[in-house]
Design a protein around this motif. Structure first.
Motif, PDB file in Angstrom:
ATOM      1  N   LEU A  53       0.848  -1.204   0.000  1.00 44.96           N
ATOM      2  CA  LEU A  53       0.000   0.000   0.000  1.00 44.96           C
ATOM      3  C   LEU A  53       0.878   1.247   0.000  1.00 44.96           C
ATOM      4  O   LEU A  53       0.637   2.211  -0.740  1.00 44.96           O
ATOM      5  N   PHE A  54       1.914   1.204   0.809  1.00 47.45           N
ATOM      6  CA  PHE A  54       2.839   2.337   0.901  1.00 47.45           C
ATOM      7  C   PHE A  54       3.505   2.585  -0.460  1.00 47.45           C
ATOM      8  O   PHE A  54       3.580   3.733  -0.926  1.00 47.45           O
ATOM      9  N   VAL A  55       3.952   1.507  -1.092  1.00 45.94           N
ATOM     10  CA  VAL A  55       4.623   1.643  -2.405  1.00 45.94           C
ATOM     11  C   VAL A  55       3.653   2.233  -3.417  1.00 45.94           C
ATOM     12  O   VAL A  55       4.018   3.112  -4.215  1.00 45.94           O
ATOM     13  N   GLY A  56       2.408   1.752  -3.380  1.00 42.92           N
ATOM     14  CA  GLY A  56       1.395   2.260  -4.315  1.00 42.92           C
ATOM     15  C   GLY A  56       1.142   3.745  -4.141  1.00 42.92           C
ATOM     16  O   GLY A  56       1.087   4.517  -5.108  1.00 42.92           O
ATOM     17  N   LEU A  57       1.009   4.160  -2.890  1.00 40.04           N
ATOM     18  CA  LEU A  57       0.742   5.585  -2.611  1.00 40.04           C
ATOM     19  C   LEU A  57       1.922   6.444  -3.041  1.00 40.04           C
ATOM     20  O   LEU A  57       1.748   7.522  -3.621  1.00 40.04           O
ATOM     21  N   LEU A  58       3.117   5.934  -2.755  1.00 36.91           N
ATOM     22  CA  LEU A  58       4.330   6.682  -3.104  1.00 36.91           C
ATOM     23  C   LEU A  58       4.429   6.848  -4.622  1.00 36.91           C
ATOM     24  O   LEU A  58       4.740   7.940  -5.140  1.00 36.91           O
ATOM     25  N   ALA A  59       4.130   5.750  -5.332  1.00 41.12           N
ATOM     26  CA  ALA A  59       4.201   5.795  -6.804  1.00 41.12           C
ATOM     27  C   ALA A  59       3.192   6.806  -7.353  1.00 41.12           C
ATOM     28  O   ALA A  59       3.492   7.551  -8.284  1.00 41.12           O
ATOM     29  N   THR A  60       1.997   6.828  -6.762  1.00 37.05           N
ATOM     30  CA  THR A  60       0.948   7.757  -7.225  1.00 37.05           C
ATOM     31  C   THR A  60       1.395   9.206  -6.997  1.00 37.05           C
ATOM     32  O   THR A  60       1.243  10.069  -7.872  1.00 37.05           O
ATOM     33  N   LEU A  61       1.970   9.452  -5.817  1.00 40.08           N
ATOM     34  CA  LEU A  61       2.436  10.808  -5.481  1.00 40.08           C
ATOM     35  C   LEU A  61       3.508  11.270  -6.464  1.00 40.08           C
ATOM     36  O   LEU A  61       3.482  12.400  -6.964  1.00 40.08           O
ATOM     37  N   ILE A  62       4.450  10.375  -6.743  1.00 44.56           N
ATOM     38  CA  ILE A  62       5.543  10.705  -7.679  1.00 44.56           C
ATOM     39  C   ILE A  62       4.977  11.003  -9.055  1.00 44.56           C
ATOM     40  O   ILE A  62       5.379  11.959  -9.733  1.00 44.56           O
ATOM     41  N   ALA A  63       4.003  10.185  -9.484  1.00 44.90           N
ATOM     42  CA  ALA A  63       3.403  10.388 -10.817  1.00 44.90           C
ATOM     43  C   ALA A  63       2.720  11.758 -10.893  1.00 44.90           C
ATOM     44  O   ALA A  63       2.858  12.478 -11.885  1.00 44.90           O
ATOM     45  N   ILE A  64       2.001  12.138  -9.829  1.00 48.39           N
ATOM     46  CA  ILE A  64       1.301  13.427  -9.818  1.00 48.39           C
ATOM     47  C   ILE A  64       2.322  14.567  -9.883  1.00 48.39           C
ATOM     48  O   ILE A  64       2.161  15.534 -10.645  1.00 48.39           O
ATOM     49  N   MET A  65       3.395  14.445  -9.095  1.00 50.57           N
ATOM     50  CA  MET A  65       4.408  15.509  -9.061  1.00 50.57           C
ATOM     51  C   MET A  65       5.087  15.647 -10.414  1.00 50.57           C
ATOM     52  O   MET A  65       5.320  16.755 -10.893  1.00 50.57           O
ATOM     53  N   LEU A  66       5.390  14.515 -11.045  1.00 52.91           N
ATOM     54  CA  LEU A  66       6.050  14.561 -12.355  1.00 52.91           C
ATOM     55  C   LEU A  66       5.131  15.188 -13.389  1.00 52.91           C
ATOM     56  O   LEU A  66       5.571  15.978 -14.226  1.00 52.91           O
ATOM     57  N   LYS A  67       3.856  14.837 -13.311  1.00 57.42           N
ATOM     58  CA  LYS A  67       2.896  15.365 -14.281  1.00 57.42           C
ATOM     59  C   LYS A  67       2.805  16.884 -14.136  1.00 57.42           C
ATOM     60  O   LYS A  67       2.806  17.620 -15.118  1.00 57.42           O
ATOM     61  N   LYS A  68       2.776  17.357 -12.900  1.00 60.55           N
ATOM     62  CA  LYS A  68       2.695  18.808 -12.651  1.00 60.55           C
ATOM     63  C   LYS A  68       3.939  19.485 -13.190  1.00 60.55           C
ATOM     64  O   LYS A  68       3.879  20.497 -13.876  1.00 60.55           O
ATOM     65  N   ARG A  69       5.086  18.889 -12.911  1.00 60.09           N
ATOM     66  CA  ARG A  69       6.364  19.497 -13.299  1.00 60.09           C
ATOM     67  C   ARG A  69       6.485  19.570 -14.818  1.00 60.09           C
ATOM     68  O   ARG A  69       6.787  20.611 -15.380  1.00 60.09           O
ATOM     69  N   PHE A  70       6.235  18.422 -15.483  1.00 61.00           N
ATOM     70  CA  PHE A  70       6.410  18.418 -16.930  1.00 61.00           C
ATOM     71  C   PHE A  70       5.253  19.116 -17.618  1.00 61.00           C
ATOM     72  O   PHE A  70       5.405  19.701 -18.685  1.00 61.00           O
ATOM     73  N   GLY A  71       4.103  19.105 -16.953  1.00 60.07           N
ATOM     74  CA  GLY A  71       2.949  19.836 -17.482  1.00 60.07           C
ATOM     75  C   GLY A  71       3.251  21.321 -17.522  1.00 60.07           C
ATOM     76  O   GLY A  71       3.023  22.005 -18.516  1.00 60.07           O
ATOM     77  N   LYS A  72       3.871  21.845 -16.443  1.00 65.28           N
ATOM     78  CA  LYS A  72       4.250  23.262 -16.355  1.00 65.28           C
ATOM     79  C   LYS A  72       5.271  23.585 -17.433  1.00 65.28           C
ATOM     80  O   LYS A  72       5.163  24.575 -18.149  1.00 65.28           O
ATOM     81  N   ALA A  73       6.283  22.693 -17.541  1.00 66.88           N
ATOM     82  CA  ALA A  73       7.361  22.928 -18.520  1.00 66.88           C
ATOM     83  C   ALA A  73       6.773  22.965 -19.928  1.00 66.88           C
ATOM     84  O   ALA A  73       7.092  23.840 -20.726  1.00 66.88           O
ATOM     85  N   ALA A  74       5.866  22.064 -20.259  1.00 65.00           N
ATOM     86  CA  ALA A  74       5.250  22.031 -21.601  1.00 65.00           C
ATOM     87  C   ALA A  74       4.419  23.291 -21.810  1.00 65.00           C
ATOM     88  O   ALA A  74       4.458  23.917 -22.870  1.00 65.00           O
ATOM     89  N   GLY A  75       3.695  23.720 -20.766  1.00 65.01           N
ATOM     90  CA  GLY A  75       2.883  24.950 -20.854  1.00 65.01           C
ATOM     91  C   GLY A  75       3.758  26.154 -21.143  1.00 65.01           C
ATOM     92  O   GLY A  75       3.471  26.983 -22.011  1.00 65.01           O
ATOM     93  N   GLY A  76       4.926  26.230 -20.457  1.00 61.88           N
ATOM     94  CA  GLY A  76       5.864  27.337 -20.651  1.00 61.88           C
ATOM     95  C   GLY A  76       6.390  27.353 -22.073  1.00 61.88           C
ATOM     96  O   GLY A  76       6.460  28.386 -22.733  1.00 61.88           O
ATOM     97  N   ALA A  77       6.741  26.152 -22.599  1.00 63.33           N
ATOM     98  CA  ALA A  77       7.284  26.049 -23.969  1.00 63.33           C
ATOM     99  C   ALA A  77       6.236  26.515 -24.972  1.00 63.33           C
ATOM    100  O   ALA A  77       6.531  27.231 -25.920  1.00 63.33           O
TER     101      ALA A  77
END
Lengths: 374, 160
Positions: free
Chosen positions: B133-157
Motif C-alpha cells: 500500500l505504501f509503495v502504491g501511494l508513493l508511486a501515485t504521489l511521484i506520478a502526480i508531481m512529475l505530471k505537474k512538473r512536466f505539465g508546467k514545462a510544456a505549458g511554458g514552452a
C-alpha cells in the motif's frame, strides 16, 4: 464522432465475446462460508464466538476476549482452507483449471473443430502420448515434463525427510515412557525395574548413535560415566558390547533412491511407503530392547543412591524430558513446513501437467490438420 | 507448662509452618491467560554455552512449567505445561518477540496435537500488505508531481 468510428469501436469491444477457437467455458467460484451463519454454533462452540464478538461467556470459557478472537480466527481459517482444498481437488479431477489464487475453476471445452482430431478418451489417456514416461531419458523430454520431474523429485525428498522426522519423534516418545519407568523405579528403590529400564534406555541410545540419529544426544546425558558408580559404569559397558552392530533405526532410505533409478520417479512416492511405517519402525526398536535379556548387575545401594541424586534430585531426568519435548516440537514444525511445501509442489505439478496435456493435444491436432487430404 | 509440653507445642507449630510454607511461598505466573502456580524455579544452561536457556518451575518436587529462551535474549519464546510432572499437555509459543504467546497447542498423551490458536503468520502478512500500500501511494504521489512538473514545462514552452 462519425458512424464509422462508432462501428469500429463497437466491433473491437465485441471481439472478446465472439466465439473463440477455444470454445465455450464453464466457471465455478469458491464461496467462502459466512462465519456467523455457517460456522458459529455449527462447527465451533457458540460461546467462543460470543466471547470474541461481544465479550460474553468469556469467564465461563476461562479465556480473554482477545484470545477467544484468536481461537475463532484460527479455527475458521482452517475450516475455510479445508473447503477450498476440496473445491480445488474437485476442479482438478474434473479437468478444470484453477485461477484467481485457486478460488475460480474454469472448465474449458475445446472447440468442435479441434475435437474431431483428438481421440475420444483423450482426457483419460493423454499421458500415454506425453513425455511423462520414465522410459524416456530426461534430456529427451519436453520442457514441461522436465519441470514436472524436478518438482516430483523435491516431493520425494520431502516425503523421505517427513518419514525420518516422524520416526524420530516416536522413538523419543517411547524413550520418555521408559524414562518415566526408570524414575519411578529409582524413587521406589526397586533395583530390578531400575536395571531393566536403564538397560532398555541404553540399548535405544546406543542403537541411535550407531544409526547416526541426528538428536541421539538428549538421552546420552543419563550415561555420563563420571557420575555413575563403578557397578553401573560396568553395566553400561555390557550394554554397549551386546547392542547389535546393525542399527534397527538406520532404515535404508537409499532403497527409495534405488527405486527411483530402476523404475523411475512415478513410483518413488510408493517406495517411501515400502520403507515402512515410521511409527512401526520406532516401535520395533523399542521392542528389540525389551526382548534382549538384561543381565544382573553387581550394584550397591550406595551406587543406586548416586543415581538417585544425579538423576532425580539434581533434575537430570526432568531436564531430559524438557529437552525431548522441545526437540519433538521442532520436528513437528519441520514436518508441517515440509507438508505445506509438498502441497504447493502438488499444485505446481498440476499446472505443468496441464501444460503438457495442452502441448500433446496441440501436437495431435497439428498432425491431424497437416495430414494430406485423401 | 512442662518441658515436654513445650517441645510438643514447638513440634506442632513447626509442622503447621511446614504445611503452610508452600501456600505462603507459592507464586503465580501467567502466560497467554494460563496461570501457573509454583514455589520454586531453576534456571538451566542445557547446552553448556554459559547462558541460561530455560527456566523450570516446580510445585514441590513436581515439574509444572518450563519457559525456554531459545535465542538466549533474556525473553522466553516457548512454554510447556506438564501434567503429572512429566507429560506435556499444553504448548505456548511467541514468534513475534513481543513476549506474548501467539500460538497455543493442546498436546494429547500420544503426542498428537490440536492447534487452539495460531496467529504466528499474521504479523508478517499484515506487514507485506501495508508495504505494498505504501509503495502504491508513493508511486501515485511521484506520478502526480512529475505530471505537474512536466505539465508546467510544456505549458511554458507553448507560451514562448
Amino acid at each position: 464522432m462519425d458512424m464509422r468510428r462508432i462501428a469500429t469501436i463497437i466491433f473491437l469491444a465485441a471481439l472478446p465475446f465472439a466465439v473463440s477457437a477455444e470454445g465455450a467455458d464453464r466457471t465455478e467460484h469458491f464461496k467462502k462460508p459466512d462465519i456467523k451463519e455457517e460456522f458459529c454454533g455449527a462447527k465451533i462452540d457458540f460461546r467462543i464466538c460470543k466471547c470474541a464478538f461481544h465479550g460474553e461467556y468469556c469467564k465461563e470459557l476461562g479465556r480473554t476476549r482477545n484470545i477467544a478472537a484468536m481461537i475463532l480466527d484460527t479455527k475458521f481459517g482452517a475450516y475455510v482452507s479445508d473447503l477450498k482444498r476440496t473445491f480445488q481437488a474437485t476442479c482438478r479431477s474434473g479437468g478444470g483449471k484453477l485461477e484467481s489464487d485457486g478460488t475460480r475453476c474454469v472448465y474449458r471445452e475445446p472447440s468442435k473443430e479441434k475435437q474431431k482430431c483428438v481421440p475420444e478418451n483423450f482426457e483419460k489417456s493423454w499421458k500415454k502420448y506425453s513425455d511423462f514416461d520414465d522410459a524416456i531419458p530426461d534430456e529427451e523430454r519436453s520442457y514441461e515434463a522436465k519441470e514436472h520431474r524436478t518438482l516430483l523429485t523435491k516431493r520425494v525428498e520431502n516425503a523421505k525427510e517427513i518419514f525420518l522426522l516422524k520416526r524420530d519423534m516416536e522413538i523419543d516418545r517411547l524413550s520418555r515412557a521408559e524414562l518415566k519407568q526408570y524414575k519411578a523405579a529409582l524413587v521406589g528403590n526397586i533395583k530390578a525395574n531400575l536395571l531393566r529400564s536403564f538397560w532398555r534406555l541404553a540399548w535405544i541410545t546406543y542403537d541411535n548413535i550407531q544409526g547416526a540419529r541426528s538428536s541421539g544426544g538428549t538421552f546420552e546425558k543419563l550415561y555420563d560415566l563420571e557420575s555413575l558408580g563403578e557397578g553401573m559404569a560396568a553395566y553400561l559397558k555390557v550394554v554397549r558390547s551386546v547392542t547389535p552392530a546393525d542399527s534397527k533405526v538406520a532404515i535404508n532410505t537409499e532403497t527409495v533412491s534405488g527405486k527411483v533409478k530402476s523404475v523411475g520417479l512415478s513410483t518413488a512416492l510408493d517406495a517411501i511407503e515400502s520403507v515402512g511405517d515410521p511409527y512401526a519402525v520406532a516401535t520395533t526398536l523399542v521392542s528389540e530392547s525389551v526382548k534382549s535379556t538384561y543381565p544382573s548387575a553387581d550394584i550397591t545401594p550406595e551406587e543406586i543412591e548416586i543415581l538417585r541424586t544425579q538423576h532425580v534430585k539434581n533434575r537430570a531426568i526432568d531436564q531430559i524430558i524438557e529437552e525431548s519435548y522441545r526437540i519433538n516440537r521442532e520436528r513437528r514444525d519441520q514436518i508441517i513446513a515440509l507438508e505445506r511445501e509438498n502441497e504447493s509442489l502438488l499444485e505446481a505439478m498440476a499446472a505443468w501437467e496441464e501444460k503438457e496435456r495442452e502441448r500433446v493435444r496441440g501436437n495431435i491436432v497439428a498432425k491431424c490438420e497437416n495430414a494430406p487430404a485423401l | 507448662m512442662t518441658k515436654t509440653q513445650n517441645i510438643i507445642g514447638t513440634v506442632i507449630a513447626l509442622g503447621f509452618a511446614c504445611l503452610l510454607a508452600p501456600i505462603v511461598y507459592a507464586e503465580t505466573l501467567e502466560v497467554g491467560g494460563i496461570a501457573i502456580t509454583y514455589d520454586q524455579s531453576f534456571e538451566t544452561d542445557f547446552d553448556g554455552n554459559g547462558t541460561s536457556d530455560r527456566t523450570s518451575y516446580y510445585a514441590g518436587d513436581t515439574l509444572v512449567f518450563t519457559a525456554f529462551d531459545l535465542d538466549e535474549n533474556g525473553k522466553p519464546e516457548l512454554w510447556l505445561r506438564y501434567k503429572g510432572g512429566d507429560t506435556v499437555d499444553l504448548e505456548l509459543a511467541d514468534t513475534t518477540g513481543d513476549g506474548e504467546p501467539d500460538s497455543e497447542v493442546t498436546v494429547f498423551p500420544n503426542e498428537k496435537v490440536e492447534v487452539v490458536y495460531d496467529e504466528s503468520g499474521e504479523a508478517s502478512d499484515d506487514a507485506a500488505w501495508k508495504n505494498w500500500l505504501f509503495v502504491g501511494l508513493l508511486a501515485t504521489l511521484i506520478a502526480i508531481m512529475l505530471k505537474k512538473r512536466f505539465g508546467k514545462a510544456a505549458g511554458g514552452a507553448t507560451k514562448t
